[in-house]
Motif scaffolding. Structure first.
Motif, short mmCIF file in Angstrom:
data_model
loop_
_atom_site.label_atom_id
_atom_site.label_comp_id
_atom_site.label_asym_id
_atom_site.label_seq_id
_atom_site.Cartn_x
_atom_site.Cartn_y
_atom_site.Cartn_z
N GLY A 19 -46.82 100.60 -2.97
CA GLY A 19 -48.21 100.82 -3.37
C GLY A 19 -48.41 102.08 -4.17
N LYS A 20 -47.35 102.87 -4.39
CA LYS A 20 -47.42 104.10 -5.16
C LYS A 20 -46.68 103.91 -6.48
CE LYS A 20 -47.58 106.88 -0.92
NZ LYS A 20 -46.92 107.93 -0.12
N SER A 21 -47.32 104.27 -7.58
CA SER A 21 -46.80 103.96 -8.91
C SER A 21 -45.43 104.58 -9.17
CB SER A 21 -47.79 104.44 -9.98
OG SER A 21 -48.03 105.83 -9.85
N GLN A 22 -45.23 105.83 -8.77
CA GLN A 22 -43.95 106.49 -9.02
C GLN A 22 -42.81 105.81 -8.26
OE1 GLN A 22 -44.58 110.64 -8.07
NE2 GLN A 22 -45.27 111.12 -10.16
N VAL A 26 -39.22 103.34 -9.58
CA VAL A 26 -37.85 103.41 -9.08
C VAL A 26 -37.43 102.06 -8.49
CG1 VAL A 26 -36.29 104.52 -7.43
CG2 VAL A 26 -38.02 105.88 -8.63
N LEU A 27 -38.33 101.46 -7.70
CA LEU A 27 -38.01 100.19 -7.05
C LEU A 27 -37.79 99.08 -8.07
CD1 LEU A 27 -40.48 100.30 -4.03
CD2 LEU A 27 -37.98 100.34 -3.90
N CYS A 28 -38.60 99.05 -9.13
CA CYS A 28 -38.45 98.02 -10.16
C CYS A 28 -37.11 98.17 -10.88
CB CYS A 28 -39.60 98.09 -11.15
SG CYS A 28 -41.12 97.34 -10.54
N ILE A 78 -38.19 87.93 -7.97
CA ILE A 78 -37.98 89.18 -8.71
C ILE A 78 -38.51 89.13 -10.15
CG2 ILE A 78 -36.24 90.83 -9.53
CD1 ILE A 78 -34.55 90.16 -7.12
N PRO A 79 -38.27 88.07 -10.94
CA PRO A 79 -38.76 88.08 -12.32
C PRO A 79 -40.26 88.32 -12.45
CG PRO A 79 -37.17 86.33 -12.06
CD PRO A 79 -37.43 86.88 -10.68
N LYS A 80 -41.06 87.69 -11.59
CA LYS A 80 -42.52 87.89 -11.65
C LYS A 80 -42.87 89.34 -11.37
CE LYS A 80 -46.89 86.92 -11.83
NZ LYS A 80 -47.53 86.68 -13.14
N MET A 81 -42.20 89.95 -10.41
CA MET A 81 -42.42 91.37 -10.10
C MET A 81 -42.11 92.24 -11.31
SD MET A 81 -40.16 93.68 -7.52
CE MET A 81 -40.37 95.46 -7.41
N LEU A 82 -41.00 91.96 -11.98
CA LEU A 82 -40.59 92.76 -13.14
C LEU A 82 -41.54 92.56 -14.31
CD1 LEU A 82 -36.72 92.14 -12.98
CD2 LEU A 82 -37.98 94.17 -12.22
#
Length: 309
Positions: A19-22, A26-28, A78-82
């Motif tokens: 939920g935090k942009s920074q 990293v997660l993406c 994963i693709p939708k998240m990216l």
């Protein structure tokens, strides 16, 4: 209930893991790397098995099927998240969400069924070696995979159709990186009794049937292995099961921790467990099965040498 709360949801917001942009940056990046390794590793397994005639056996046919399903499992989420991260959006349409739920249930359950089929294959190979080729005929192998696919698709269709009957109101924020059925159920403002009933009856049956088959298969395997006269024979027999048991423990351990309890108890921390069997398990499967298998290492070596020429 006021008018705003009765607004019908046409899309959901996927808030991600933190939920935090920074942290999401990293997660993406991490998920992109893991996804690429997953696709590459599993494709190498499939190509190595298809190109090496020595690996055209039931065990490797099931392994190639598992690698195919692992690619599909990762590609559902994963693709939708990216894509959302690249375009700066968190939204997923209602139809996309329902489709994601359908394919997520299908391929997750397919993983479990294939693991049980692989356990049965190891049981026949170790406990009935003289009848192995007679029992594990190509027709039976194809039938086992096809039946697994049919059952899991029908099961996914049932849950998706029931989910589509629910009403979702103003709250459309999903604390996850994909449309996991449990967080979506928590957002419904209509009665979810039938959905939960199906989860703990049909869902439990679909989950427990392959799990029990795995346990029974390995109970027979271990009882037969312990009767072998030499320690070397025991090690040789168990070496063919080690990789499979590692994957089974990783996969079912995560699922038991998340889905075998009411959706009301689902928390943000449970997303970590879903990451294990949706992202981590498809990632490590190629390494587990290839690094501990001399035949697979040989086939992969031949494939790499052939491609480099």
């Amino acid at each position: 209930m006021d008018g705003d709360n009765k607004t019908i949801v046409t899309e959901f917001l996927l808030l991600g893991l933190s939920g935090k942009s920074q942290q999401e940056e990293v997660l993406c990046g991490l998920f992109l790397g893991m996804y690429l390794v997953t696709i590459t590793g599993n494709l190498l397994i499939i190509f190595a098995i298809s190109c090496d005639p020595h690996l055209h056996t039931p065990m490797y046919f099931f392994l190639a099927s598992l690698s195919t399903v692992d690619i599909c499992t990762s590609s559902v989420t994963i693709p939708k998240m990216l894509v959302n991260h690249i375009v700066g959006s968190k939204s997923i349409s209602y139809r996309e969400c329902m489709s994601q739920i359908y394919f997520f249930i299908t391929f997750s359950n397919m993983d479990g069924f294939l693991l049980s089929v692989m356990a049965y294959d190891r049981y026949v190979a170790i406990c009935c070696p003289l009848h192995y080729t007679l029992i594990m005929r190509p027709r039976l192998c194809v039938l086992l995979v096809a039946a697994s696919g049919l059952i899991t698709n029908l099961h996914a269709l049932l849950h998706t159709l029931l989910m589509a009957q629910l009403t979702f109101c103003s709250n459309n924020a999903v604390h996850h990186f994909f449309c996991d059925p449990y967080p979506i159920l928590k957002l419904a403002c209509s009665d979810t009794f039938i959905n939960h009933l199906m989860v703990f009856t049909v869902g439990a049956l679909i989950f427990l049937t392959p799990f029990i088959c795995i346990i029974v298969s390995y109970a027979y395997i271990f009882s037969n292995v312990l009767k072998l006269p030499t320690a070397r024979g025991i090690r040789k027999a168990l070496s063919t099961c080690g990789s499979h048991l590692t994957v089974v423990s990783l996969f079912y351990g995560a699922i038991l921790g998340v889905y075998m309890r009411p959706s009301s108890s689902y928390s943000v921390q449970d997303t970590v467990a879903t990451v294990i069997f949706t992202v981590v398990t498809p990632l490590v499967n190629p390494f587990i099965y290839s690094l501990r298998n001399r035949d697979m290492k040989g086939a992969l070596g031949k494939l790499i040498l052939r491609s480099s020429k």
